[in-house]
Scaffold this motif. Structure first.
Motif, mmCIF file in Angstrom:
data_model
loop_
_atom_site.group_PDB
_atom_site.id
_atom_site.type_symbol
_atom_site.label_atom_id
_atom_site.label_comp_id
_atom_site.label_asym_id
_atom_site.label_seq_id
_atom_site.Cartn_x
_atom_site.Cartn_y
_atom_site.Cartn_z
ATOM 1 N N TRP A 92 1.845 1.848 -16.089
ATOM 2 C CA TRP A 92 3.282 1.871 -15.877
ATOM 3 C C TRP A 92 3.728 1.107 -14.643
ATOM 4 O O TRP A 92 4.928 0.899 -14.427
ATOM 5 N N SER A 93 2.784 0.655 -13.813
ATOM 6 C CA SER A 93 3.148 -0.020 -12.568
ATOM 7 C C SER A 93 2.340 -1.280 -12.375
ATOM 8 O O SER A 93 1.195 -1.386 -12.841
ATOM 9 N N GLY A 94 2.932 -2.217 -11.656
ATOM 10 C CA GLY A 94 2.179 -3.360 -11.184
ATOM 11 C C GLY A 94 1.340 -2.977 -9.983
ATOM 12 O O GLY A 94 1.349 -1.821 -9.529
ATOM 13 N N PRO A 95 0.592 -3.923 -9.424
ATOM 14 C CA PRO A 95 -0.263 -3.632 -8.266
ATOM 15 C C PRO A 95 0.519 -2.988 -7.130
ATOM 16 O O PRO A 95 1.628 -3.405 -6.804
ATOM 17 N N TRP A 96 -0.094 -1.962 -6.555
ATOM 18 C CA TRP A 96 0.559 -1.184 -5.499
ATOM 19 C C TRP A 96 -0.400 -1.127 -4.313
ATOM 20 O O TRP A 96 -1.489 -0.567 -4.401
ATOM 21 N N TYR A 97 0.006 -1.710 -3.193
ATOM 22 C CA TYR A 97 -0.847 -1.791 -2.006
ATOM 23 C C TYR A 97 -1.310 -0.398 -1.566
ATOM 24 O O TYR A 97 -0.523 0.545 -1.509
ATOM 25 N N THR A 98 -2.616 -0.298 -1.236
ATOM 26 C CA THR A 98 -3.156 0.970 -0.751
ATOM 27 C C THR A 98 -3.786 0.877 0.628
ATOM 28 O O THR A 98 -3.677 1.806 1.431
ATOM 29 N N ARG A 108 -8.111 -8.365 4.089
ATOM 30 C CA ARG A 108 -8.373 -8.043 2.689
ATOM 31 C C ARG A 108 -7.518 -6.843 2.284
ATOM 32 O O ARG A 108 -7.525 -5.805 2.951
ATOM 33 N N LEU A 109 -6.793 -6.994 1.191
ATOM 34 C CA LEU A 109 -5.891 -5.959 0.692
ATOM 35 C C LEU A 109 -6.446 -5.337 -0.581
ATOM 36 O O LEU A 109 -6.980 -6.042 -1.443
ATOM 37 N N THR A 110 -6.313 -4.025 -0.699
ATOM 38 C CA THR A 110 -6.700 -3.338 -1.933
ATOM 39 C C THR A 110 -5.465 -2.680 -2.555
ATOM 40 O O THR A 110 -4.482 -2.395 -1.863
ATOM 41 N N PHE A 111 -5.567 -2.441 -3.858
ATOM 42 C CA PHE A 111 -4.407 -2.010 -4.630
ATOM 43 C C PHE A 111 -4.770 -0.942 -5.652
ATOM 44 O O PHE A 111 -5.868 -0.949 -6.211
ATOM 45 N N ASP A 112 -3.810 -0.050 -5.902
ATOM 46 C CA ASP A 112 -3.823 0.765 -7.115
ATOM 47 C C ASP A 112 -3.232 -0.066 -8.246
ATOM 48 O O ASP A 112 -2.616 -1.107 -8.017
ATOM 49 N N ARG A 186 4.634 -3.840 3.095
ATOM 50 C CA ARG A 186 4.202 -4.322 4.404
ATOM 51 C C ARG A 186 3.088 -3.398 4.890
ATOM 52 O O ARG A 186 3.089 -2.200 4.594
ATOM 53 N N THR A 187 2.162 -3.953 5.642
ATOM 54 C CA THR A 187 1.093 -3.132 6.209
ATOM 55 C C THR A 187 1.469 -2.617 7.592
ATOM 56 O O THR A 187 0.792 -1.736 8.121
ATOM 57 N N ASP A 188 2.526 -3.174 8.180
ATOM 58 C CA ASP A 188 2.952 -2.773 9.523
ATOM 59 C C ASP A 188 4.072 -1.737 9.427
ATOM 60 O O ASP A 188 4.645 -1.513 8.357
ATOM 61 N N ASP A 189 4.379 -1.127 10.579
ATOM 62 C CA ASP A 189 5.542 -0.249 10.674
ATOM 63 C C ASP A 189 6.401 -0.653 11.871
ATOM 64 O O ASP A 189 7.044 0.170 12.509
#
Length: 200
Positions: A92-98, A108-112, A186-189
């Motif tokens: 039901w979803s596209g790639p979602w950053y984890t 390196r980024l990983t995704f659900d 974004r990976t930052d806050d």
């Protein structure tokens, strides 16, 4: 939560349409209030039970805040409902950053929602920006590596953060092989700048 309380029927399905791409395309990465609102929508969808999000980042209209392509939006909402409300085994979803991992001069980024594989809708991935400790984002090179993405730029030898699709009308094209677009992230806050020029 309040609507569910007021209506008294439990955690009924509640599915969000993320803001579509709108307004002019900007040449350089920047802070943007529309991107922050999309982030808030995604945070709500992730935090609440039976709450999905349908991305419209690829089917908007730069000149129309209410784009005409309702069919694809409806299809994506239906996938949310089938999976989260009715328990069907559909993506039901596209790639979602984890998560992220800094490796030498890259991140390196990983995704659900990437089990079917990742792909660029086009010749190469677009929409990724990277920054070092100075917090100045520049466009990045992004390469798919299995179900992860490696992001880098010669201009940022010591990267600490990545953003994707972070604007009102970003040029971004990450999908999974179920033909669903990635959720911008974004990976930052770090604090940003609002549309009124006020630092948050």
């Amino acid at each position: 939560k309040d609507w569910r309380v007021q209506w008294g029927v439990g955690d009924f399905g509640f599915h969000i349409v993320s803001l579509a791409n709108y307004k002019q395309v900007n040449a350089e990465p920047r802070d943007n209030d529309w991107a922050e609102l999309r982030e808030a929508q995604a945070m709500a969808a992730r935090a609440l039970p039976q709450c999905g999000i349908a991305m419209a980042i690829d089917i908007g209209d730069a000149a129309d805040i209410h784009p005409r392509n309702k069919r694809d939006v409806g299809h994506r909402l239906a996938l949310c409902a089938l999976a989260l409300t009715y328990g069907k085994k559909v993506e039901w979803s596209g790639p979602w950053y984890t998560s992220m991992h800094i490796t030498d001069k890259a991140i390196r980024l990983t995704f659900d929602h990437a089990q079917s594989g990742l792909r660029a809708m086009g010749d190469k991935l677009t929409g990724f920006a990277i920054a070092g400790e100075d917090r100045k984002f520049v466009w990045a090179d992004a390469v798919i590596d299995g179900t992860t993405i490696l992001v880098s730029s010669p201009a940022v030898p010591k990267p600490v953060a990545v953003r994707y699709g972070w604007d009102a009308n970003p040029v971004c094209n990450l999908f999974n092989n179920d033909n669903l677009p990635a959720v911008p992230f974004r990976t930052d806050d770090w604090p940003g700048i609002t549309a009124q020029g006020v630092r948050t």
